[in-house]
Structures are given as structure tokens and as C-alpha cells.
Design an enzyme around this catalytic site. Sequence first.
Site, PDB file in Angstrom:
ATOM      1  CE  LYS A 158      -3.717  -2.510   2.225  1.00  0.00           C
ATOM      2  NZ  LYS A 158      -4.329  -2.962   3.490  1.00  0.00           N
TER       3      LYS A 158
ATOM      4  CD  GLN B 297      -3.264  -4.686   6.511  1.00  0.00           C
ATOM      5  OE1 GLN B 297      -3.159  -3.715   5.778  1.00  0.00           O
ATOM      6  NE2 GLN B 297      -3.774  -5.832   6.101  1.00  0.00           N
TER       7      GLN B 297
ATOM      8  CG  ASP C 187      -9.880  -1.011   4.138  1.00  0.00           C
ATOM      9  OD1 ASP C 187      -9.408  -1.272   3.018  1.00  0.00           O
ATOM     10  OD2 ASP C 187      -9.262  -1.215   5.197  1.00  0.00           O
TER      11      ASP C 187
END
Length: 286
Positions: free
Chosen positions: A51, A95, A118
Site C-alpha cells: 500500500k 490493517q 476500506d
Amino acid sequence: MAIIDGKLVAKTICDQLQQELITLNEKNINCHLVIIQVGDVYASNIYVKNKQLVSERVGLKTTIKKFPETITQEELIGYIVELNEDHSVNGILVQLPLPKHINESLIIATINPNKDVDCFHLNNVGKLWTARKTDVKIKPCTPAGIIELLKYYKIPIAEKKAVIIGRSNIVGKPMASLLLLEDATVTLCHSRTTNLHQICSDADILISAVGKPNIIDETYIKQGATVIDVAINRDPITNKICGDIQFEKIKHIASYITPVPGGVGPMTVVMLMKNLIELTKIQHNL
């Protein structure tokens, strides 16, 4: 048969995002993503690094905040609240997975929906199912990446029969929602589905997100279907990376097919960055 090149499409979208970022920078608007990682899990380290690399390629600012596995739930929530109130932060990503003593649902619910890159917050999930297509500004990354792949290769979606195998909150369910927004007729299958072979063999678009190596063979595939393999598994015999789909047996039947690796995977992180830019626009009323 044509192989869908996820790396090519991801690069194309990266180039587009770079141009969008230049336009924002000209207005003195920057995009800043904060990635929170708890513990030192090998797989998470790789995902976070990927990322960061894509973010740097696009030109976005990314801050990685690592906490020890011993951090309390209250401490983690407190930090997220600080980020919610920090106007210099446009996107927040926690995460997953988190240590067992931390409630993942509660952590996701703590993130400001307008900073939820997300698209896991219930407010954003709800919009996928209730809003008009034009009102959905951010989308779960992997399903959104699949839609982009289909559109890039000009694969028809509207009025087509789409079958998804797997009902996870990350892929299966949001994938069904996005396909419905594109006017496909959608069947969502799972471990309790009967007549799976029959259902899949009637699909114009088959998307597998099971997570079991090579479980889907040629008997599941309709001649000329588009086959999308979401899974990343390790073959127990060869120890090589593979998907759910028996690629070599199916590639001669499908009209389009994604390889593993190099298909869906490269799209996920790019769509994350697309969400970050979209959220930044929302925050600045653009």
C-alpha cells in the site's frame, strides 16, 4: 480466450489518479492516508508495504503507525478518534486482522465514515445497498477493482447472469451489490448452496472467492464465460501461488479469465488510493 491483465489496468488507473492529484494540488489540497498496524504479522507487513509503494507511485502521502500487539482496545480507539478530528488526515485504514483482544467491528465503527478508505464502515456498506449508483462515491476495494477490470475490457455486465462463490463481507456481499448497480442479475453462492455446478455453469460472469486451491474445474464453466479468480492460495502439491480456478483447464473454455497472481490482486490497492482521493474531494466539498 483473453487473459485479463490486472497489472496493466492498475497502471492505467494509477496514471489517472496522478492527474487527479495534480489538479487537487493546484488547489492546495493534499491527500494523506494513515495506516494503522497492530503487531508484527508477516502477511500484514507485506500488505502495508504494498500500500505504501502504490501510494508513493501515485504521489499520495502515507503515514504508517505501528503499535505493539499489547496495545489496549481503548488506546487504539483513542488514537483513531484523534485521527478523525485531524483535518490533515483524509483517510484512515486499520490493517486487519487485529489481535484477539481487540473487537474489529468496534474499531471499524470508530473510524469516521468520510475517512474510511476500506469502505468497511456500516454507513458506507449501507450506501452500497440503498443509494443510487451516482451516490456511491467509495466502494470496497477488491469488488470495485473487479468492476474496473470488466469495464476496461468492455465485458458486458448489464443483463448478464453473474454468479459469485463466497459471501464474505470483504468480497462476496459487496461484489453482489456493485454488480446489481451495473444491472447484472446476481446469484450469491456459499458453502450451503446446493447444485453449485449447475448454477455456475449457467453464469456469463463467474467470480470465485472461496480460498481453496484449484477447487473450480472446467465442469463449472459455461462456454465463453468470463471467469474472475479472487483467491490467492498456495498449491499444496507444487507450493506455488494459485487461485480457486484450475486455470489451465478453464482458459480454453472462458472468453476472458484472470490469472493468479497478476489478475485481481494489483487492482485492490489502486482502488484504495482511488477511494482516498474521492474522500478528499468529499471533505473539501468538491
